[in-house]
Design an enzyme around this catalytic site. Structure first.
Site, mmCIF file in Angstrom:
data_model
loop_
_atom_site.group_PDB
_atom_site.id
_atom_site.type_symbol
_atom_site.label_atom_id
_atom_site.label_comp_id
_atom_site.label_asym_id
_atom_site.label_seq_id
_atom_site.Cartn_x
_atom_site.Cartn_y
_atom_site.Cartn_z
ATOM 1 N N SER A 191 0.854 -1.191 0.000
ATOM 2 C CA SER A 191 0.000 0.000 0.000
ATOM 3 C C SER A 191 0.885 1.234 0.000
ATOM 4 O O SER A 191 2.030 1.188 0.461
ATOM 5 C CB SER A 191 -0.880 0.004 1.253
ATOM 6 O OG SER A 191 -1.438 1.291 1.456
ATOM 7 N N TYR A 200 -1.511 -0.517 10.630
ATOM 8 C CA TYR A 200 -1.631 -0.791 9.189
ATOM 9 C C TYR A 200 -0.346 -0.386 8.465
ATOM 10 O O TYR A 200 0.199 -1.149 7.658
ATOM 11 C CB TYR A 200 -2.841 -0.061 8.608
ATOM 12 C CG TYR A 200 -3.130 -0.401 7.169
ATOM 13 C CD1 TYR A 200 -3.679 -1.632 6.825
ATOM 14 C CD2 TYR A 200 -2.846 0.497 6.143
ATOM 15 C CE1 TYR A 200 -3.929 -1.958 5.503
ATOM 16 C CE2 TYR A 200 -3.093 0.188 4.821
ATOM 17 C CZ TYR A 200 -3.639 -1.043 4.501
ATOM 18 O OH TYR A 200 -3.879 -1.363 3.181
HETATM 19 N N1 LIG Z 1 -8.812 -0.876 -0.774
HETATM 20 C C1 LIG Z 1 -7.778 -0.083 -0.709
HETATM 21 O O1 LIG Z 1 -7.944 1.152 -0.767
HETATM 22 C C2 LIG Z 1 -6.380 -0.620 -0.578
HETATM 23 C C3 LIG Z 1 -5.312 0.276 -0.711
HETATM 24 C C4 LIG Z 1 -4.013 -0.193 -0.604
HETATM 25 C C5 LIG Z 1 -3.786 -1.533 -0.354
HETATM 26 N N2 LIG Z 1 -4.834 -2.398 -0.217
HETATM 27 C C6 LIG Z 1 -4.540 -3.806 0.065
HETATM 28 O O2 LIG Z 1 -5.159 -4.646 -0.858
HETATM 29 C C7 LIG Z 1 -5.410 -5.914 -0.277
HETATM 30 C C8 LIG Z 1 -6.831 -6.348 -0.580
HETATM 31 O O3 LIG Z 1 -7.699 -5.439 0.030
HETATM 32 P P1 LIG Z 1 -9.164 -5.087 -0.485
HETATM 33 O O4 LIG Z 1 -9.274 -3.627 -0.502
HETATM 34 O O5 LIG Z 1 -9.492 -5.863 -1.701
HETATM 35 O O6 LIG Z 1 -10.007 -5.583 0.798
HETATM 36 P P2 LIG Z 1 -11.238 -6.567 1.002
HETATM 37 O O7 LIG Z 1 -12.248 -6.370 -0.086
HETATM 38 O O8 LIG Z 1 -11.651 -6.391 2.398
HETATM 39 O O9 LIG Z 1 -10.577 -8.005 0.793
HETATM 40 C C9 LIG Z 1 -9.696 -8.549 1.720
HETATM 41 C C10 LIG Z 1 -9.497 -10.001 1.374
HETATM 42 O O10 LIG Z 1 -8.570 -10.565 2.293
HETATM 43 C C11 LIG Z 1 -9.115 -11.762 2.782
HETATM 44 N N3 LIG Z 1 -8.628 -12.089 4.118
HETATM 45 C C12 LIG Z 1 -8.663 -11.305 5.238
HETATM 46 N N4 LIG Z 1 -8.162 -11.975 6.297
HETATM 47 C C13 LIG Z 1 -7.812 -13.208 5.825
HETATM 48 C C14 LIG Z 1 -7.243 -14.358 6.426
HETATM 49 N N5 LIG Z 1 -6.921 -14.369 7.734
HETATM 50 N N6 LIG Z 1 -7.011 -15.446 5.656
HETATM 51 C C15 LIG Z 1 -7.320 -15.446 4.350
HETATM 52 N N7 LIG Z 1 -7.855 -14.381 3.716
HETATM 53 C C16 LIG Z 1 -8.099 -13.281 4.454
HETATM 54 C C17 LIG Z 1 -10.606 -11.558 2.785
HETATM 55 O O11 LIG Z 1 -11.264 -12.809 2.675
HETATM 56 P P3 LIG Z 1 -12.021 -13.563 3.891
HETATM 57 O O12 LIG Z 1 -12.541 -12.522 4.826
HETATM 58 O O13 LIG Z 1 -13.074 -14.340 3.164
HETATM 59 O O14 LIG Z 1 -10.984 -14.445 4.484
HETATM 60 C C18 LIG Z 1 -10.791 -10.781 1.493
HETATM 61 O O15 LIG Z 1 -10.889 -11.664 0.393
HETATM 62 C C19 LIG Z 1 -5.109 -5.756 1.213
HETATM 63 O O16 LIG Z 1 -3.852 -6.303 1.513
HETATM 64 C C20 LIG Z 1 -5.084 -4.260 1.393
HETATM 65 O O17 LIG Z 1 -4.260 -3.873 2.468
HETATM 66 C C21 LIG Z 1 -6.123 -1.969 -0.328
#
Ligand SMILES: NC(=O)c1ccc[n+]([C@@H]2O[C@H](COP(=O)([O-])OP(=O)(O)OC[C@H]3O[C@@H](n4cnc5c(N)ncnc54)[C@H](OP(=O)(O)O)[C@@H]3O)[C@@H](O)[C@H]2O)c1
Ligand SMILES: NC(=O)c1ccc[n+]([C@@H]2O[C@H](COP(=O)([O-])OP(=O)(O)OC[C@H]3O[C@@H](n4cnc5c(N)ncnc54)[C@H](OP(=O)(O)O)[C@@H]3O)[C@@H](O)[C@H]2O)c1
Lengths: 177, 254
Positions: free
Chosen positions: B141, B154
């Site tokens: 990120s 975070y």
């Molecule tokens: N959205 C943003 O603005 C943003 C910005 C920068 C970076 N990111 C990064 O992008 C990545 C994906 O985020 P997103 O925005 O797509 O969020 P999201 O929609 O909340 O998805 C998060 C995913 O991680 C999985 N997860 C969480 N805990 C887990 C565990 N213990 N074991 C296995 N899977 C797990 C969740 O699946 P389950 O709950 O089904 O396990 C879900 O599929 C993250 O690493 C986040 O930090 C996001």
């Protein structure tokens, strides 16, 4: 800076940089809480990292931590300006939030407050990329990252309430690259 | 690069960016293993991919469980063959408030965001090194660049995995295994529901297209969108007092 009425908690004070800081700050008159892992009080048995052992309350300061306390006593007794300087040895594992909190509470009970935290406890390890051992990585992160978090958590509410305090973390130049 | 016949493992594939990446890579011909905890969501996405003629396998597992991760990688290999690409994407986000740091919540976050990534890499790396090729991608990120207000945990987790991957990149030079670090800005997913200011926010599809392009080019690092990436890079150069002044007045978490 006048250290003579400051209370400083140093984690990882039994060796290396933490030990060096303890000796120097004692010379400058600071009251010290020196924290490192303890040994079981019944026996100086080797302490394994298991949760069961960590939760056991019957821990006492390890010989090498007590050696640091002794050295400080010898130096202050031999008539340096440190005078009323006091040192307390605290047995705790920084991976265990509760034990750090207990140690910080004991230091506060004794000296009234904690002015400075030096979060220094840390371990190093060589990571072989092709033979990556997740348990080894978890162990390092647990001490170096969660150890610092637990130490800050144990002192911060009181510092914020009091409106003063200082947090020092020992990072590494490795963090820069 | 031709994604046909490539075998991909995507963690955090039940939602948001991970789900989007899985669907897009499958559309481009890859065989995709979708890993996350919520099996019903995984099954839905796998059905969606298969209906469109793609190949996908649901791998319900928790990234914090090293053994379960190894088992999932094994299952994927047995079904589709050796894994060519890992996208370590699973991640969570919490607010960190002072002075009452909630250590348990922070430990949990470090466990998922950092140890989870380590477990994911560990489950596939041996095989990639042995076969002399592979590709490790981590979804970090822009928050990895510097500490942000109310985001201590975070930011720490993202800085940790970025440095971890950077170190691996050096160790793996010459092994045939490439390493890519993705630094996204804000993307519209459930992850950012407790964030109140989201400048230059992107739709998932938009972010997915950019990430896939960076993966195909085997970039070493990729930060986007360019506006927020430029700001983040500039912040990295600021002296501490100036950075603190600006950061405190521009909190994303209110
Ligand atoms: N959205 C943003 O603005 C943003 C910005 C920068 C970076 N990111 C990064 O992008 C990545 C994906 O985020 P997103 O925005 O797509 O969020 P999201 O929609 O909340 O998805 C998060 C995913 O991680 C999985 N997860 C969480 N805990 C887990 C565990 N213990 N074991 C296995 N899977 C797990 C969740 O699946 P389950 O709950 O089904 O396990 C879900 O599929 C993250 O690493 C986040 O930090 C996001
Ligand atoms: N030496 C260097 O070149 C260097 C460079 C950059 C940064 N640093 C950092 O400086 C800090 C101190 O390092 P050092 O070189 O002085 O190392 P050291 O001599 O090995 O001392 C480490 C200290 O940490 C304590 N410790 C380890 N695990 C602990 C745990 N679970 N709970 C409580 N205390 C624990 C040890 O005490 P017990 O084993 O008695 O518990 C010991 O007192 C570390 O954070 C390190 O990363 C060192």
């Amino acid at each position: 800076m006048d250290w003579s009425n400051k209370v400083v908690l140093i984690t990882g004070a039994s060796s290396g940089i933490g030990r060096g800081l303890a000796l120097e700050l004692a010379r400058r008159g600071a009251n010290l809480g020196l924290l490192a892992r303890g040994v079981e009080s019944s026996q100086l048995a080797a302490v394994a990292g298991s949760a069961a052992l960590l939760s056991r309350t019957a821990m006492e300061p390890s010989p090498r931590l007590l050696e640091v306390v002794d050295q400080i006593r010898r130096e202050t007794d031999s008539g340096s300006k440190a005078g009323s300087q006091r040192t307390m040895a605290l047995a705790a594992d920084v991976r265990d939030a509760k034990s750090v909190r207990t140690a910080a509470d004991r230091l506060r009970d004794e000296f009234g407050r904690i002015d400075v935290l030096i979060a220094n406890a840390g371990i190093g390890a060589t990571t072989d990329a092709t033979e990556l051992d997740p348990e080894e990585v978890a162990r390092v992160l647990n001490v170096n990252v969660m150890g610092a978090v637990n130490s800050v958590a144990a002192v911060l509410p009181e510092m914020v309430e009091r409106g003063s305090g200082q947090l020092v973390a020992l990072s590494s130049l490795s963090a820069f690259f | 690069m031709d994604r046909r016949n490539k075998v991909v493992l995507v963690t955090g594939a039940s939602s948001g960016i991970g789900r989007g990446l899985a669907v897009e890579l499958a559309r481009r011909g890859a065989s995709v293993g979708l890993l996350a905890r919520r099996r019903n969501l995984l099954a839905e996405t796998v059905d969606h991919i298969c209906e469109a003629g793609g190949r996908a396998l649901a791998l319900p597992a928790d990234v914090t469980d090293a053994d379960a991760m190894r088992a999932a990688a094994y299952k994927l290999r047995r079904e589709f063959g050796p894994i060519d690409l890992l996208i370590a994407n699973a991640g969570i986000s919490v607010n960190t408030f002072v002075p009452d740091l909630c250590e348990k919540k922070i430990a949990q976050l470090i466990n998922v965001n950092v140890i989870g990534v380590v477990n994911s890499v560990s489950a596939v790396l041996r095989q990639m090194v042995d076969q002399g090729n592979g590709h490790l991608v981590v979804n970090s990120s822009l928050a990895a660049y510097r500490g942000l207000p109310k985001s201590a945990a975070y930011c720490a987790s993202k800085a940790a995995i970025s440095s971890f991957f950077e170190a691996l990149r050096i160790d793996l030079k010459g092994s045939g295994v490439d390493v890519t670090i993705i630094y996204p800005g804000f993307v519209k997913t459930p992850l950012i529901t407790n964030i109140i200011r989201t400048p230059y926010i992107m739709e998932v599809d938009q972010a997915v297209q950019k990430i896939v392009r960076a993966i195909e080019k085997r970039k070493k690092g990729y930060s986007f969108p360019w506006q927020l990436a430029t700001i983040a890079r500039a912040c990295k150069l600021l002296p501490i007092p100036m950075y603190d002044w600006i950061a405190a007045r521009n909190s994303f978490r209110g």
